[in-house]
Design a protein around this motif. Sequence first.
Motif, PDB file in Angstrom:
ATOM      1  N   ALA A   1       0.835  -1.212   0.000  1.00 21.80           N
ATOM      2  CA  ALA A   1       0.000   0.000   0.000  1.00 21.80           C
ATOM      3  C   ALA A   1       0.869   1.261   0.000  1.00 21.80           C
ATOM      4  O   ALA A   1       0.494   2.282  -0.576  1.00 21.80           O
ATOM      5  CB  ALA A   1      -0.913  -0.010   1.221  1.00 21.80           C
ATOM      6  N   ALA A   2       2.054   1.142   0.608  1.00 23.82           N
ATOM      7  CA  ALA A   2       2.946   2.326   0.728  1.00 23.82           C
ATOM      8  C   ALA A   2       3.954   2.416  -0.418  1.00 23.82           C
ATOM      9  O   ALA A   2       4.812   3.300  -0.431  1.00 23.82           O
ATOM     10  CB  ALA A   2       3.685   2.253   2.067  1.00 23.82           C
ATOM     11  N   ALA A   3       3.855   1.496  -1.366  1.00 24.71           N
ATOM     12  CA  ALA A   3       4.830   1.493  -2.481  1.00 24.71           C
ATOM     13  C   ALA A   3       4.705   2.791  -3.284  1.00 24.71           C
ATOM     14  O   ALA A   3       3.624   3.374  -3.370  1.00 24.71           O
ATOM     15  CB  ALA A   3       4.602   0.283  -3.379  1.00 24.71           C
ATOM     16  N   PRO A   4       5.811   3.241  -3.892  1.00 20.18           N
ATOM     17  CA  PRO A   4       5.746   4.454  -4.713  1.00 20.18           C
ATOM     18  C   PRO A   4       4.656   4.312  -5.788  1.00 20.18           C
ATOM     19  O   PRO A   4       4.406   3.212  -6.292  1.00 20.18           O
ATOM     20  CB  PRO A   4       7.138   4.529  -5.355  1.00 20.18           C
ATOM     21  N   ALA A   5       4.027   5.405  -6.118  1.00 17.53           N
ATOM     22  CA  ALA A   5       2.940   5.374  -7.112  1.00 17.53           C
ATOM     23  C   ALA A   5       3.424   4.696  -8.393  1.00 17.53           C
ATOM     24  O   ALA A   5       4.540   4.938  -8.859  1.00 17.53           O
ATOM     25  CB  ALA A   5       2.497   6.801  -7.406  1.00 17.53           C
ATOM     26  N   GLY A   6       2.609   3.811  -8.905  1.00 22.55           N
ATOM     27  CA  GLY A   6       2.950   3.160 -10.176  1.00 22.55           C
ATOM     28  C   GLY A   6       3.834   1.949 -10.049  1.00 22.55           C
ATOM     29  O   GLY A   6       4.181   1.320 -11.050  1.00 22.55           O
ATOM     30  N   SER A   7       4.205   1.583  -8.791  1.00 21.75           N
ATOM     31  CA  SER A   7       5.099   0.417  -8.630  1.00 21.75           C
ATOM     32  C   SER A   7       4.464  -0.840  -9.196  1.00 21.75           C
ATOM     33  O   SER A   7       3.327  -1.175  -8.862  1.00 21.75           O
ATOM     34  CB  SER A   7       5.403   0.177  -7.150  1.00 21.75           C
TER      35      SER A   7
END
Length: 292
Positions: free
Chosen positions: A235-241
């Motif tokens: 959920a906390a991954a960089p946007a678009g990961s």
Amino acid sequence: MPSIAIIGPGAIGGTLASLLLENSDNKVSICARTPFEQLQVTAAGQTTTRDVTVHTDSTATSPVDWILLATKTYQVPQAANWFPCLSGPHTRIAVVQNGVEHLANLTPYFPSERIVPVIIDCPAERRSHGQIVRHGDVRIDIPDTENAVAFAKLFTDPAVKANLTTDWTSAAWRKLCINAAGAISALVNQPANVAATPQAAAIMEALIRETIAVGRAEGATLDESIIPTIIANAAAAPAGSMNSLHADLVARRPMEWDSRNGVIARLGQIHGIPTPYNQMAAQILSLLESNP
Ligand SMILES: NC(=O)C1=CN([C@@H]2O[C@H](COP(=O)(O)OP(=O)(O)OC[C@H]3O[C@@H](n4cnc5c(N)ncnc54)[C@H](OP(=O)(O)O)[C@@H]3O)[C@@H](O)[C@H]2O)C=CC1
Ligand SMILES: CC(C)(CO)C(=O)C(=O)O
């Protein structure tokens, strides 16, 4: 000078080839299906470009000290065509792939004592042949054996963090919990932070719980505390990961649905453990693969 042949210079194989070339003692060659002359790897904003020896014909190769196999899991049978020319009586093979079937997949070709199973955590992507972007350090889990120690010593770059473990099975199943849950991104074609939605989180939890149950039956020690951790990290991954399975879906390439979800259903059946979520994930991904 250890001679090393990397079969599969993609995101992981290309990353590791570049890191092996940091050690001038290594004699590195690449076995590919498409030729290229330079290997370019970008990490932390720095791009390293090197001239490399790339073979596309196995008859041009000769026995090496190490094979590093970094193809997708479903590509192993075809990649095995390289083994006869690359293998001598003492050749060892490091299998750098996701899943938990490294030994099962390779013991038809090599004695188990010459196989080093490697679990790797290294978000990376291949932009084109010979062009790789690495999005983090390289963490590998390898068994605490003489051959695995020798494999780890091939790397001198501090970006490679090797964990020698006496419980490789649990390390492999912990990684599989991440990969099995990661199917959600390919299923709904959304990047990792789809995990922030309650619907995705519930499906990921079910996928992980099944993986834990089967992993435990396979001898792994798995704590349920990894469930919220895996979901929160996604959920906390960089946007678009994108994980590599999702990247394969987007690129309309075959996907590793069998080694990342199907395996849980296959082994679950042996142990009499229901795995409906992983079974359906594998079936839907297989359907998406055949009807892009
Ligand atoms: N990417 C990632 O972030 C991570 C991936 N992994 C795992 O690592 C493994 C490798 O994945 P990844 O690097 O992403 O995959 P890629 O698809 O990027 O690379 C696979 C490479 O293998 C090559 N290949 C396939 N068959 C052959 C063959 N017969 N002979 C020579 N080369 C061949 C492909 O060549 P071609 O160009 O011809 O297709 C490609 O270069 C997988 O198990 C994956 O799940 C683990 C952690 C992270
Ligand atoms: C966990 C992650 C995303 C990176 O190591 C992975 O295993 C993959 O992309 O296949």
